[in-house]
Design a protein around this motif. Sequence first.
Motif, mmCIF file in Angstrom:
data_model
loop_
_atom_site.group_PDB
_atom_site.id
_atom_site.type_symbol
_atom_site.label_atom_id
_atom_site.label_comp_id
_atom_site.label_asym_id
_atom_site.label_seq_id
_atom_site.Cartn_x
_atom_site.Cartn_y
_atom_site.Cartn_z
ATOM 1 N N PHE A 1 39.302 39.029 55.613
ATOM 2 C CA PHE A 1 38.266 39.736 56.358
ATOM 3 C C PHE A 1 38.196 41.193 55.944
ATOM 4 C CE2 PHE A 1 41.965 40.222 59.179
ATOM 5 C CZ PHE A 1 41.862 41.527 59.648
ATOM 6 N N PHE A 2 37.082 41.811 56.285
ATOM 7 C CA PHE A 2 36.768 43.188 55.945
ATOM 8 C C PHE A 2 36.618 43.985 57.238
ATOM 9 C CE2 PHE A 2 33.461 46.401 55.636
ATOM 10 C CZ PHE A 2 33.731 47.074 54.452
ATOM 11 N N VAL A 3 37.132 45.210 57.251
ATOM 12 C CA VAL A 3 36.825 46.153 58.343
ATOM 13 C C VAL A 3 36.679 47.542 57.732
ATOM 14 C CG1 VAL A 3 37.975 44.951 60.269
ATOM 15 C CG2 VAL A 3 39.264 46.546 58.851
ATOM 16 N N SER A 4 35.999 48.433 58.455
ATOM 17 C CA SER A 4 35.746 49.768 57.933
ATOM 18 C C SER A 4 35.764 50.780 59.060
ATOM 19 C CB SER A 4 34.377 49.753 57.244
ATOM 20 O OG SER A 4 34.113 50.980 56.619
ATOM 21 N N ARG A 5 36.380 51.936 58.821
ATOM 22 C CA ARG A 5 36.355 53.069 59.745
ATOM 23 C C ARG A 5 36.791 52.678 61.159
ATOM 24 N NH1 ARG A 5 33.999 57.469 57.547
ATOM 25 N NH2 ARG A 5 33.658 58.340 59.616
ATOM 26 N N ILE A 6 37.950 52.029 61.232
ATOM 27 C CA ILE A 6 38.446 51.532 62.521
ATOM 28 C C ILE A 6 38.646 52.663 63.528
ATOM 29 C CG2 ILE A 6 40.379 50.344 63.633
ATOM 30 C CD1 ILE A 6 40.842 49.254 60.658
ATOM 31 N N LEU B 1 36.544 54.874 64.369
ATOM 32 C CA LEU B 1 35.778 56.071 64.002
ATOM 33 C C LEU B 1 34.274 55.793 64.125
ATOM 34 C CD1 LEU B 1 37.761 56.954 60.748
ATOM 35 C CD2 LEU B 1 37.839 58.239 62.903
ATOM 36 N N ALA B 2 33.497 56.866 64.117
ATOM 37 C CA ALA B 2 32.040 56.698 64.083
ATOM 38 C C ALA B 2 31.687 55.901 62.826
ATOM 39 C CB ALA B 2 31.357 58.066 64.041
ATOM 40 N N GLY B 3 30.748 54.988 62.952
ATOM 41 C CA GLY B 3 30.363 54.181 61.801
ATOM 42 C C GLY B 3 31.281 53.001 61.553
ATOM 43 N N GLU B 4 32.076 52.637 62.564
ATOM 44 C CA GLU B 4 32.983 51.498 62.420
ATOM 45 C C GLU B 4 32.210 50.218 62.097
ATOM 46 O OE1 GLU B 4 35.776 51.029 65.610
ATOM 47 O OE2 GLU B 4 36.367 49.009 64.999
ATOM 48 N N VAL B 5 32.746 49.442 61.150
ATOM 49 C CA VAL B 5 32.237 48.088 60.895
ATOM 50 C C VAL B 5 33.341 47.134 61.314
ATOM 51 C CG1 VAL B 5 31.429 46.437 59.164
ATOM 52 C CG2 VAL B 5 30.825 48.854 58.942
ATOM 53 N N GLY B 6 33.073 46.340 62.342
ATOM 54 C CA GLY B 6 34.074 45.404 62.843
ATOM 55 C C GLY B 6 34.317 44.283 61.856
ATOM 56 N N ARG B 7 35.327 43.496 62.163
ATOM 57 C CA ARG B 7 35.718 42.379 61.307
ATOM 58 C C ARG B 7 34.536 41.531 60.866
ATOM 59 N NH1 ARG B 7 40.065 37.698 62.953
ATOM 60 N NH2 ARG B 7 39.538 36.268 61.305
ATOM 61 N N CYS B 8 34.411 41.348 59.571
ATOM 62 C CA CYS B 8 33.420 40.402 59.057
ATOM 63 C C CYS B 8 33.964 39.784 57.779
ATOM 64 C CB CYS B 8 32.077 41.098 58.809
ATOM 65 S SG CYS B 8 32.114 42.369 57.543
ATOM 66 N N SER B 9 33.295 38.753 57.300
ATOM 67 C CA SER B 9 33.711 38.141 56.046
ATOM 68 C C SER B 9 33.351 39.084 54.901
ATOM 69 C CB SER B 9 33.008 36.802 55.855
ATOM 70 O OG SER B 9 31.647 37.042 55.578
ATOM 71 N N LEU B 10 33.981 38.890 53.757
ATOM 72 C CA LEU B 10 33.650 39.727 52.604
ATOM 73 C C LEU B 10 32.192 39.516 52.194
ATOM 74 C CD1 LEU B 10 36.716 39.975 52.695
ATOM 75 C CD2 LEU B 10 36.711 39.979 50.196
ATOM 76 N N ALA B 11 31.721 38.285 52.388
ATOM 77 C CA ALA B 11 30.319 37.992 52.042
ATOM 78 C C ALA B 11 29.358 38.794 52.911
ATOM 79 C CB ALA B 11 30.060 36.493 52.209
ATOM 80 N N ASP B 12 29.759 39.054 54.169
ATOM 81 C CA ASP B 12 28.885 39.780 55.094
ATOM 82 C C ASP B 12 29.121 41.286 55.082
ATOM 83 O OD1 ASP B 12 27.651 37.464 55.912
ATOM 84 O OD2 ASP B 12 29.055 37.107 57.564
ATOM 85 N N ALA B 13 30.092 41.749 54.307
ATOM 86 C CA ALA B 13 30.400 43.179 54.277
ATOM 87 C C ALA B 13 29.303 43.940 53.540
ATOM 88 C CB ALA B 13 31.747 43.395 53.579
ATOM 89 N N PRO B 14 29.162 45.252 53.826
ATOM 90 C CA PRO B 14 28.153 46.035 53.090
ATOM 91 C C PRO B 14 28.456 46.022 51.583
ATOM 92 C CG PRO B 14 29.374 47.418 54.686
ATOM 93 C CD PRO B 14 29.917 46.048 54.801
ATOM 94 N N ASP B 15 27.410 46.076 50.779
ATOM 95 C CA ASP B 15 27.608 46.043 49.329
ATOM 96 C C ASP B 15 28.349 47.283 48.826
ATOM 97 O OD1 ASP B 15 26.444 43.606 48.920
ATOM 98 O OD2 ASP B 15 24.429 44.437 48.647
ATOM 99 N N ASN B 16 28.076 48.421 49.466
ATOM 100 C CA ASN B 16 28.744 49.661 49.073
ATOM 101 C C ASN B 16 29.520 50.213 50.256
ATOM 102 O OD1 ASN B 16 27.788 50.086 46.289
ATOM 103 N ND2 ASN B 16 25.783 50.073 47.316
ATOM 104 N N PRO B 17 30.726 49.681 50.476
ATOM 105 C CA PRO B 17 31.458 50.028 51.695
ATOM 106 C C PRO B 17 31.878 51.499 51.709
ATOM 107 C CG PRO B 17 32.402 48.082 50.628
ATOM 108 C CD PRO B 17 31.459 48.714 49.658
ATOM 109 N N ASN B 18 32.120 51.991 52.908
ATOM 110 C CA ASN B 18 32.634 53.338 53.116
ATOM 111 C C ASN B 18 34.027 53.472 52.479
ATOM 112 O OD1 ASN B 18 34.432 55.161 55.127
ATOM 113 N ND2 ASN B 18 32.347 55.927 55.043
ATOM 114 N N TYR B 19 34.376 54.716 52.178
ATOM 115 C CA TYR B 19 35.696 55.074 51.638
ATOM 116 C C TYR B 19 36.839 54.482 52.463
ATOM 117 C CZ TYR B 19 39.320 58.465 50.182
ATOM 118 O OH TYR B 19 40.458 59.071 49.721
ATOM 119 N N LEU B 20 36.698 54.496 53.792
ATOM 120 C CA LEU B 20 37.777 54.039 54.669
ATOM 121 C C LEU B 20 37.587 52.570 55.039
ATOM 122 C CD1 LEU B 20 38.068 57.185 56.964
ATOM 123 C CD2 LEU B 20 39.596 56.519 55.101
#
Lengths: 239, 239
Positions: B201-206, B208-227
């Motif tokens: 699974f993928f998560v981003s900016r836990i 923090l503002a702009g957090e992306v909760g758990r999702c599959s890699l297929a559903d993750a943004p194409d250009n993920p945030n640094y964190l």
Amino acid sequence: MNSIGTLYGVGVGPGDPELLTLKAVNTLRRVDLLLAASSSRNEYSIALDIARPHLHEGVPVVMLDFPMTRDRKDLESAWEANARIAAEELLKGRDVAFLTLGDPMVYSTFGYLARTVARLYPEIPVRVVPGITSFQAAAAGNGVPLVESGENLLILSGVNDAHVLSESLEQADNTVILKSYRNFAAIKEVVEHHGLGDRSFFVSRIGLAGEVGRCSLADAPDNPNYLSLVVVKKGPEKA
Amino acid sequence: MNSIGTLYGVGVGPGDPELLTLKAVNTLRRVDLLLAASSSRNEYSIALDIARPHLHEGVPVVMLDFPMTRDRKDLESAWEANARIAAEELLKGRDVAFLTLGDPMVYSTFGYLARTVARLYPEIPVRVVPGITSFQAAAAGNGVPLVESGENLLILSGVNDAHVLSESLEQADNTVILKSYRNFAAIKEVVEHHGLGDRSFFVSRIGLAGEVGRCSLADAPDNPNYLSLVVVKKGPEKA
């Protein structure tokens, strides 16, 4: 109002009661019942000792029996019994916290409890509060970075096979061996065989009674305590 | 009384201000000066934002310039300048804390500062306060054990080489890929090639503002945030 309580897995860190997170402390102060695993080794009540300064007076504590076995059936029936103890309170709307040394998601028995509760009582909400691990405290206490830019870090718990350890040390830049009391002579031999004797260190019971501070593997006790770990650093910066 | 101050490396955790340890909070309240690294990406002031609720009013904050370069000489001269900024206060007997996202011993720039201070000013005492890492928070927030009995855990930061990642996934039971924004398409391809798409699974900016909760890699943004991070679990228990 929710009529079902929440089951919390709370990491209490490695030993120093100041190493709990604010969230862990706030959770422990709020719950109606505490659970901690006791084992034949009895090491697990350490989590309760660490948490004790943060508990409100009179909060009940139940020790859950946790068999030291790899027999899947024995483990399952023990955790089913434990899940029922927790559920009895949770279904009355009382919040329950299960204490774990270190972090509940890193080599903790909380995984067994959470899975069993989820299977038998899918309606019970489960939350996890992370904790500082022993290897983080070992690194902090000795000012040794565990892993830096461009490197990787491998975490192992217990060494059963010297050959596997040898391969791991070849592949990883930095390695942490938890529960290094198991086959400690073999660990020492493999680390030294790879010329990493001066790039490794041993610590035991960090922040607890009987702590053994950083020493070389050669100077470590021959029969280390259960809560012992080894850090091996292959990178350009020495341990 | 010691006439030289102490330099503290303080981990502020991944985002939630409640995930600081009591020790971190107590240290931040006591020090006379705070340092935080700023970079061209400016991500590093996040550590200051996380710490802010815990700071006493009026404590001075100095942002240290941290060049995003792998040029050893540029890095060294930047950190020498930073060490001098810290030392100026420390040699006056003032305590100084350097804030780091996560844990100061896990992929942090604190190692550079601590080493440079130790080299230029060996008389200055240095202490480290550990912090919860982003991958611990990701595991806790999603109730997914990072590693369990009999398994190992490999931590990587940034993937430069898909082949190396492929080998790592073959050898490790569980893998955490920090800074997975780098070559994310390749990461996704390798994970799926190993049939681990439904075990990751993928998560981003836990936290923090702009957090992306758990999702599959297929559903993750194409250009993920640094964190951003990816967790891959090969063990019997699915992610």
